[in-house]
Motif scaffolding. Structure first.
Motif, PDB file in Angstrom:
ATOM      1  N   GLY A  99      13.661   1.246   1.798  1.00  0.00           N
ATOM      2  CA  GLY A  99      12.572   1.918   2.475  1.00  0.00           C
ATOM      3  C   GLY A  99      12.060   3.412   1.502  1.00  0.00           C
ATOM      4  N   MET A 100      12.770   3.403   0.607  1.00  0.00           N
ATOM      5  CA  MET A 100      12.596   4.883   0.204  1.00  0.00           C
ATOM      6  C   MET A 100      11.894   4.384  -1.214  1.00  0.00           C
ATOM      7  SD  MET A 100      14.680   7.539  -1.926  1.00  0.00           S
ATOM      8  CE  MET A 100      16.061   8.308  -0.537  1.00  0.00           C
ATOM      9  N   ILE A 101      10.520   5.193  -1.727  1.00  0.00           N
ATOM     10  CA  ILE A 101      10.509   5.388  -2.652  1.00  0.00           C
ATOM     11  C   ILE A 101      10.720   5.910  -4.060  1.00  0.00           C
ATOM     12  CG2 ILE A 101       7.279   5.329  -4.049  1.00  0.00           C
ATOM     13  CD1 ILE A 101       6.786   4.898  -0.877  1.00  0.00           C
ATOM     14  N   LYS A 102      10.394   5.140  -4.711  1.00  0.00           N
ATOM     15  CA  LYS A 102      11.662   5.957  -6.256  1.00  0.00           C
ATOM     16  C   LYS A 102      10.520   5.672  -7.110  1.00  0.00           C
ATOM     17  CE  LYS A 102      14.925   2.675  -6.376  1.00  0.00           C
ATOM     18  NZ  LYS A 102      17.103   3.073  -6.643  1.00  0.00           N
ATOM     19  N   TYR A 103      10.320   7.003  -8.154  1.00  0.00           N
ATOM     20  CA  TYR A 103      10.378   6.502  -9.351  1.00  0.00           C
ATOM     21  C   TYR A 103      11.798   6.500  -9.901  1.00  0.00           C
ATOM     22  CZ  TYR A 103       5.625   8.818  -8.534  1.00  0.00           C
ATOM     23  OH  TYR A 103       4.147   9.183  -8.228  1.00  0.00           O
ATOM     24  N   GLU A 104      11.599   5.645 -11.086  1.00  0.00           N
ATOM     25  CA  GLU A 104      13.104   4.876 -11.640  1.00  0.00           C
ATOM     26  C   GLU A 104      12.554   5.064 -13.601  1.00  0.00           C
ATOM     27  OE1 GLU A 104      13.844   1.163 -11.208  1.00  0.00           O
ATOM     28  OE2 GLU A 104      14.594   1.360  -9.408  1.00  0.00           O
TER      29      GLU A 104
ATOM     30  N   ASP B 298      12.889  10.991  -5.860  1.00  0.00           N
ATOM     31  CA  ASP B 298      12.375  10.530  -4.732  1.00  0.00           C
ATOM     32  C   ASP B 298      11.038  11.201  -4.314  1.00  0.00           C
ATOM     33  OD1 ASP B 298      11.391  11.010  -1.992  1.00  0.00           O
ATOM     34  OD2 ASP B 298      13.514  10.732  -1.589  1.00  0.00           O
ATOM     35  N   ALA B 299      10.032   9.957  -4.964  1.00  0.00           N
ATOM     36  CA  ALA B 299       8.856   9.877  -4.916  1.00  0.00           C
ATOM     37  C   ALA B 299       8.280  11.100  -3.742  1.00  0.00           C
ATOM     38  CB  ALA B 299       7.823   8.529  -5.441  1.00  0.00           C
ATOM     39  N   ASN B 300       8.645  10.970  -2.889  1.00  0.00           N
ATOM     40  CA  ASN B 300       8.034  11.803  -1.966  1.00  0.00           C
ATOM     41  C   ASN B 300       8.828  13.865  -1.765  1.00  0.00           C
ATOM     42  OD1 ASN B 300       6.264  10.156  -0.186  1.00  0.00           O
ATOM     43  ND2 ASN B 300       8.365   8.957   0.480  1.00  0.00           N
TER      44      ASN B 300
ATOM     45  N   ILE C  22       1.047  -0.721  -0.149  1.00  0.00           N
ATOM     46  CA  ILE C  22       0.044  -0.137  -0.393  1.00  0.00           C
ATOM     47  C   ILE C  22       0.970   1.165   0.159  1.00  0.00           C
ATOM     48  CG2 ILE C  22      -1.038   1.151   1.067  1.00  0.00           C
ATOM     49  CD1 ILE C  22      -3.380  -1.366   2.320  1.00  0.00           C
ATOM     50  N   SER C  23       2.253   1.759   0.634  1.00  0.00           N
ATOM     51  CA  SER C  23       2.484   2.173   0.855  1.00  0.00           C
ATOM     52  C   SER C  23       3.734   2.464  -0.108  1.00  0.00           C
ATOM     53  CB  SER C  23       3.447   2.135   1.931  1.00  0.00           C
ATOM     54  OG  SER C  23       4.832   1.462   1.652  1.00  0.00           O
ATOM     55  N   VAL C  24       3.401   1.734  -1.631  1.00  0.00           N
ATOM     56  CA  VAL C  24       4.288   1.834  -2.913  1.00  0.00           C
ATOM     57  C   VAL C  24       3.269   3.295  -3.795  1.00  0.00           C
ATOM     58  CG1 VAL C  24       4.735   0.913  -4.888  1.00  0.00           C
ATOM     59  CG2 VAL C  24       5.952   0.483  -2.564  1.00  0.00           C
ATOM     60  N   THR C  25       1.904   3.307  -3.240  1.00  0.00           N
ATOM     61  CA  THR C  25       0.928   3.934  -4.190  1.00  0.00           C
ATOM     62  C   THR C  25       1.086   5.818  -3.288  1.00  0.00           C
ATOM     63  OG1 THR C  25      -0.772   3.355  -2.864  1.00  0.00           O
ATOM     64  CG2 THR C  25       0.333   2.190  -4.779  1.00  0.00           C
ATOM     65  N   LYS C  26       1.092   5.387  -2.016  1.00  0.00           N
ATOM     66  CA  LYS C  26       1.078   6.128  -1.809  1.00  0.00           C
ATOM     67  C   LYS C  26       2.392   7.508  -2.176  1.00  0.00           C
ATOM     68  CE  LYS C  26      -2.161   5.052   1.456  1.00  0.00           C
ATOM     69  NZ  LYS C  26      -2.627   5.255   2.851  1.00  0.00           N
ATOM     70  N   THR C  27       2.440   8.945  -2.789  1.00  0.00           N
ATOM     71  CA  THR C  27       3.930   9.738  -2.365  1.00  0.00           C
ATOM     72  C   THR C  27       2.984  10.610  -2.760  1.00  0.00           C
ATOM     73  OG1 THR C  27       3.359   9.262  -5.306  1.00  0.00           O
ATOM     74  CG2 THR C  27       4.699   7.774  -3.955  1.00  0.00           C
ATOM     75  N   ALA C  28       3.839  11.898  -2.301  1.00  0.00           N
ATOM     76  CA  ALA C  28       3.557  12.875  -2.144  1.00  0.00           C
ATOM     77  C   ALA C  28       3.395  13.729  -3.763  1.00  0.00           C
ATOM     78  CB  ALA C  28       5.041  13.772  -2.221  1.00  0.00           C
ATOM     79  N   ILE C  29       4.667  13.232  -4.852  1.00  0.00           N
ATOM     80  CA  ILE C  29       4.441  13.841  -6.357  1.00  0.00           C
ATOM     81  C   ILE C  29       4.165  12.642  -7.090  1.00  0.00           C
ATOM     82  CG2 ILE C  29       6.100  15.190  -5.724  1.00  0.00           C
ATOM     83  CD1 ILE C  29       8.149  12.978  -7.393  1.00  0.00           C
TER      84      ILE C  29
END
Length: 185
Positions: free
Chosen positions: A152-157, A172-174, A118-125
């Protein structure tokens, strides 16, 4: 003597077959209409729109691929904890197929890493904002976008094709800050 005659006949047949093939290719009669090498592609945004019309969910990644001189987008969508791959013709925009990954549903139902999924889908950007950040840094065409969790860091590749070759940018997705830029040879 008979072997020499057969070798001559066989050689003439091969030469004639090659000449016919070259002639047909120059006239465009051998499947050249199926090639998407010189045709204009639909945008990634259009491919995303088409895929979401088929499977209403969250787009996890979009990738432009080529197979047998044919270009297509592979759009990965998550819906109700199930992964779908939607394959879209990059020239016509037609849906070429949909693949449903049912093995992920079992994994989620067992309760393993449910919060992580679930956390992978929630991002600030958003994905679009990440693409915009990447394109400001590197002038090129986006060929792949994927949201991932790493340590532990959500990112866009984001993968781009530029005049410098293939470039991978991690954002960084946040925060929207660029984590890494990798130029591939």
């Amino acid at each position: 003597m008979k072997k020499k005659i057969w070798i001559g006949v066989l050689s003439a047949g091969i030469a004639l077959g090659g000449a016919i093939s070259v002639s047909a290719m120059s006239k465009g009669t051998i499947n050249s209409s199926q090639s998407s090498a010189n045709q204009e592609y639909i945008s990634m945004d259009k491919a995303k729109e088409i895929a979401l019309n088929k499977i209403n969910g969250t787009v996890e990644s979009i990738e432009l691929d080529h197979k047998f001189n044919h270009a297509y987008y592979e759009v990965e969508i998550k819906k109700n904890h199930i992964d779908f791959d939607v394959y879209i013709d990059a020239v016509t925009g037609n849906i070429r197929g949909v693949h449903k990954d049912v093995s992920n549903k079992k994994y989620i139902n067992q309760g393993q890493h449910k919060d992580q999924q679930i956390s992978v889908t929630k991002t600030a950007i958003t994905t679009e904002q990440a693409i915009s950040i990447a394109k400001k840094e590197i002038d090129g065409t986006v060929t792949k976008v994927e949201k991932d969790e790493d340590d532990g860091m959500i990112k866009y590749e984001i993968e781009l094709q530029s005049n410098q070759g293939e470039v991978d940018i991690d954002i960084d997705a946040n925060t929207g800050k660029i984590i890494e830029i990798d130029y591939e040879d």
